[in-house]
Design a protein around this motif. Sequence first.
Motif, mmCIF file in Angstrom:
data_model
loop_
_atom_site.group_PDB
_atom_site.id
_atom_site.type_symbol
_atom_site.label_atom_id
_atom_site.label_comp_id
_atom_site.label_asym_id
_atom_site.label_seq_id
_atom_site.Cartn_x
_atom_site.Cartn_y
_atom_site.Cartn_z
ATOM 1 N N ALA A 125 0.830 -1.208 0.000
ATOM 2 C CA ALA A 125 0.000 0.000 0.000
ATOM 3 C C ALA A 125 0.861 1.253 0.000
ATOM 4 N N LEU A 127 0.744 4.084 -2.920
ATOM 5 C CA LEU A 127 0.477 5.491 -2.616
ATOM 6 C C LEU A 127 1.595 6.381 -3.130
ATOM 7 N N LEU A 166 -5.198 3.879 -4.092
ATOM 8 C CA LEU A 166 -5.458 3.207 -2.825
ATOM 9 C C LEU A 166 -6.862 2.614 -2.711
#
Length: 411
Positions: free
Chosen positions: A26, A30, A38
């Motif tokens: 993640a 991002l 996301l």
Amino acid sequence: MSERSGVAAAINAETLPMAARLLQVARRELATGGTRALGLRRLAAAAGVTLATLSYHLGSKPQLMQTLVDAERERDRRWHAGWLERMAAVPRWDAFALAAVVEQYLDAARTDDVDDDARLTALVWAELALHAGVDRATAGLLQPWLQERRGFWQQLMSGRIEDADRWAEVLFAYASDEGVHTLAVGTLQDYRLLRRLAIERLVHGLHPQHRHGLTQTTAVFEALVQRLDPVLGLATPEAVTPLLEPGRRRDIAVAACELILEEGAQALTHRAVGERLGIPASSVAYHCRSGADLLFAGQEMVYLVAQGRMPAPRDDSPAQRQRVTMRGTLSISLAAARDPALRPQAVDLRRLRGENLARLLRDGGHALADRLDAQAAAIVGLGATALTDAEGADQAAPAALLDWLLRDLVG
């Protein structure tokens, strides 16, 4: 990424607990794709797990965002603590030492290795700081981190320089703007030389007495600007451009500009522009055939707003024009930091930062000698605008900071 770092990353991924491994995925999404990357389904696909597995370990998207920000803050806090420890024995700042510190601070994440830890944190910071200006939830998440970064500069300056609080805000603002451009083009030697000249001019003080004997510095700066400026050939303040004439091409450029300001350069597509204008994507492509053409049109519109030749969207006040300039330039440079093919766009932004401020200051009777003074001041002004935007603070703050920085330039 090198073969060695790629192998190390694979080994680390295999040994991490599931929650930590998913959080690392993640984090990378991002950093390299922005907040639009996301979505939980997209993250699950990127991590090679089911949506149920992702949700079990990381929770909802707001919970994921909070966890991500907390982890980045901790990494950033340790890094800044290292800087403070390194500088603990420094009794006073002189301009030469301060210039060296600012340069090294910016260079910490200039590597092209997309999986470099410092670069990922820098990209996450830049993304959230920019997104906070258009999303209050992100702004709320960012505030503690923003205040910690401001606190670093305050501690670094405290007791070591006159007007320490002002200098802390100047350097925080400068790093907030220049840091994004360094991520995009920091490995290019011409840019690094240009940046060094701007840092030195800033820390020596923008005062006429400091410019005696700096003729050669100015000449080097102008030579570098001439090398960098022609990359795309965007409109100078005096140039004639078709975008000044009413018509479909100008409408497309305005829509492209608005998308860049609101959602970032990576959201710019023919379909998105067409939906905003209520026309088919094919009609957009007729006037701007490629994605690069569309970005060029949007970027040129940012230039025209900054030059005062086109009105800023919704509010044509000086503060809004400054905000358009800030969001436009930082959005494009952030996109270039993620996609090297966009580096020409980021390089061309060097002309915009400074040339318009130089003209405005001279028109106002300020004794601004050259574009190097203007560029150093403009970087601070745009960085202060970015921080104000992220904080939802008084839009007069950047102007007040520039007034202090330029207090000796009234002629």
